[in-house]
Write a protein that holds these residues in place. Structure first.
Motif, PDB file in Angstrom:
ATOM      1  N   ALA A 166       0.822  -1.204   0.000  1.00  0.00           N
ATOM      2  CA  ALA A 166       0.000   0.000   0.000  1.00  0.00           C
ATOM      3  C   ALA A 166       0.861   1.262   0.000  1.00  0.00           C
ATOM      4  CB  ALA A 166      -0.942  -0.004   1.203  1.00  0.00           C
ATOM      5  N   GLN A 167       1.893   1.277   0.837  1.00  0.00           N
ATOM      6  CA  GLN A 167       2.766   2.446   0.885  1.00  0.00           C
ATOM      7  C   GLN A 167       3.506   2.645  -0.438  1.00  0.00           C
ATOM      8  OE1 GLN A 167       3.149   4.802   3.002  1.00  0.00           O
ATOM      9  NE2 GLN A 167       2.576   4.113   5.044  1.00  0.00           N
ATOM     10  N   ALA A 184       2.193   6.205  -7.211  1.00  0.00           N
ATOM     11  CA  ALA A 184       1.125   7.014  -7.795  1.00  0.00           C
ATOM     12  C   ALA A 184       1.403   8.500  -7.607  1.00  0.00           C
ATOM     13  CB  ALA A 184      -0.219   6.640  -7.177  1.00  0.00           C
ATOM     14  N   THR A 185       1.898   8.866  -6.443  1.00  0.00           N
ATOM     15  CA  THR A 185       2.205  10.268  -6.157  1.00  0.00           C
ATOM     16  C   THR A 185       3.296  10.781  -7.080  1.00  0.00           C
ATOM     17  OG1 THR A 185       1.555  10.030  -3.839  1.00  0.00           O
ATOM     18  CG2 THR A 185       3.011  11.862  -4.380  1.00  0.00           C
ATOM     19  N   GLU A 186       4.336   9.983  -7.278  1.00  0.00           N
ATOM     20  CA  GLU A 186       5.440  10.425  -8.119  1.00  0.00           C
ATOM     21  C   GLU A 186       5.024  10.515  -9.584  1.00  0.00           C
ATOM     22  OE1 GLU A 186       8.608   7.769  -7.071  1.00  0.00           O
ATOM     23  OE2 GLU A 186       9.069   8.876  -5.224  1.00  0.00           O
ATOM     24  N   ALA A 197      10.322   3.813   6.817  1.00  0.00           N
ATOM     25  CA  ALA A 197      11.090   4.463   5.753  1.00  0.00           C
ATOM     26  C   ALA A 197      10.199   4.810   4.561  1.00  0.00           C
ATOM     27  CB  ALA A 197      12.245   3.561   5.318  1.00  0.00           C
ATOM     28  N   LEU A 198       9.279   3.912   4.221  1.00  0.00           N
ATOM     29  CA  LEU A 198       8.352   4.184   3.115  1.00  0.00           C
ATOM     30  C   LEU A 198       7.412   5.335   3.467  1.00  0.00           C
ATOM     31  CD1 LEU A 198       7.486   0.516   2.070  1.00  0.00           C
ATOM     32  CD2 LEU A 198       8.759   2.184   0.700  1.00  0.00           C
ATOM     33  N   ARG A 199       6.905   5.328   4.679  1.00  0.00           N
ATOM     34  CA  ARG A 199       6.029   6.412   5.120  1.00  0.00           C
ATOM     35  C   ARG A 199       6.761   7.748   5.046  1.00  0.00           C
ATOM     36  NH1 ARG A 199       5.315   6.878  11.350  1.00  0.00           N
ATOM     37  NH2 ARG A 199       7.439   7.631  10.957  1.00  0.00           N
ATOM     38  N   ASP A 200       8.012   7.766   5.520  1.00  0.00           N
ATOM     39  CA  ASP A 200       8.786   9.002   5.507  1.00  0.00           C
ATOM     40  C   ASP A 200       9.081   9.454   4.077  1.00  0.00           C
ATOM     41  OD1 ASP A 200       8.733   8.948   8.251  1.00  0.00           O
ATOM     42  OD2 ASP A 200      10.804   8.253   8.480  1.00  0.00           O
ATOM     43  N   ALA A 201       9.329   8.485   3.189  1.00  0.00           N
ATOM     44  CA  ALA A 201       9.599   8.839   1.791  1.00  0.00           C
ATOM     45  C   ALA A 201       8.378   9.494   1.158  1.00  0.00           C
ATOM     46  CB  ALA A 201      10.004   7.590   1.007  1.00  0.00           C
ATOM     47  N   TYR A 202       7.202   8.999   1.491  1.00  0.00           N
ATOM     48  CA  TYR A 202       5.986   9.631   0.974  1.00  0.00           C
ATOM     49  C   TYR A 202       5.819  11.033   1.557  1.00  0.00           C
ATOM     50  CZ  TYR A 202       1.183  11.007   0.362  1.00  0.00           C
ATOM     51  OH  TYR A 202       0.069  11.744   0.056  1.00  0.00           O
ATOM     52  N   GLU A 203       5.966  11.165   2.855  1.00  0.00           N
ATOM     53  CA  GLU A 203       5.752  12.462   3.499  1.00  0.00           C
ATOM     54  C   GLU A 203       6.783  13.497   3.059  1.00  0.00           C
ATOM     55  OE1 GLU A 203       5.246  12.166   7.705  1.00  0.00           O
ATOM     56  OE2 GLU A 203       3.562  10.753   7.547  1.00  0.00           O
TER      57      GLU A 203
END
Length: 230
Positions: free
Chosen positions: A64-65, A71-73, A126-132
């Motif tokens: 999910a992350q 998708a964001t990128e 780490a994935l959460r932080d990369a998104y934020e």
């Protein structure tokens, strides 16, 4: 249906049931026996497809992350203006939570259930932080350019993200407002919150949102499984 197709079908059924149970009951209150009962398997049958309940949770959160980041990128590709970037971030996070409410509830709320210090937990963080980081940089760039006027960038980011993720709790496809209207209103609220002096021209392409094939049908008006089965 051959063995490969049967395995893929079973994996999807297990993940759909897990997302629904984890979202409604909570991870800690859901056992492998509950999951097996929900998909009509034995405990051993479930363990044939997943190494453990925690491994299943970590995999759901990981996919999910990564889906949200990818998708964001794609949506931000080639977009330079901080205001446009922030608008797209608001729209995409809002729509993702509105369309995949159970998956996003698990993704947002069950990090605490992963073993502290485990590689899986560290990876999800780490994935959460990369998104934020996309939010951090859009807001910071807007402030640096004089386009945004904010007293506390961190608090502003958290407030805006909380607004967006809240759609997993209340949005209904058959409600008074369409998803496009919700996204547009939230974007207006977000840009007002940062006191944006720049006109937004970016329009979100909702076809770029992540898709989670295991997302259960919309059951937000139904009683939780724990109650329905009594």
């Amino acid at each position: 249906m051959d063995l490969k197709d049967r395995d893929a079908n079973a994996n999807r059924r297990i993940r759909t049931a897990a997302v629904l149970l984890f979202a409604q009951r909570g991870y800690a209150a859901t056992g492998i026996r509950d999951l097996a009962r929900a998909v009509g398997m034995t405990n051993a049958g479930v363990y044939h497809h997943v190494a453990s309940k925690e491994a299943l949770l970590a995999d759901l959160m990981r996919v999910a992350q990564r889906g949200l980041i990818d998708a964001t990128e794609r949506m931000l590709h080639g977009v330079e203006s901080p205001a446009d970037r922030l608008a797209l971030l608001i729209s995409s996070l809002t729509a993702t939570h509105a369309l995949s409410p159970m998956t996003t509830r698990v993704m947002d709320g069950e990090l605490r259930s992963l073993t502290p210090g485990s590689p899986a937990r560290d990876e999800i963080i780490a994935l959460r932080d990369a998104y934020e980081d996309h939010w951090r940089s859009a807001i910071a760039d807007g402030v640096a350019a004089g386009a945004f006027h904010i007293a506390d960038q961190r608090l502003t980011r958290l407030a805006l993200m909380s607004m967006c993720t809240g759609t997993s709790e209340w949005y209904r496809p058959d409600g008074d407002s369409s998803l496009e209207q919700v996204c547009a209103e939230f974007t207006a609220i977000g840009l007002a919150a940062v006191r944006s002096s720049v006109q937004v021209v970016a329009v979100p392409d909702l076809s770029l949102l992540p898709e989670f094939p295991w997302e259960p049908p919309d059951v937000r008006n139904d009683p939780p499984i724990a109650e329905a089965g009594r």
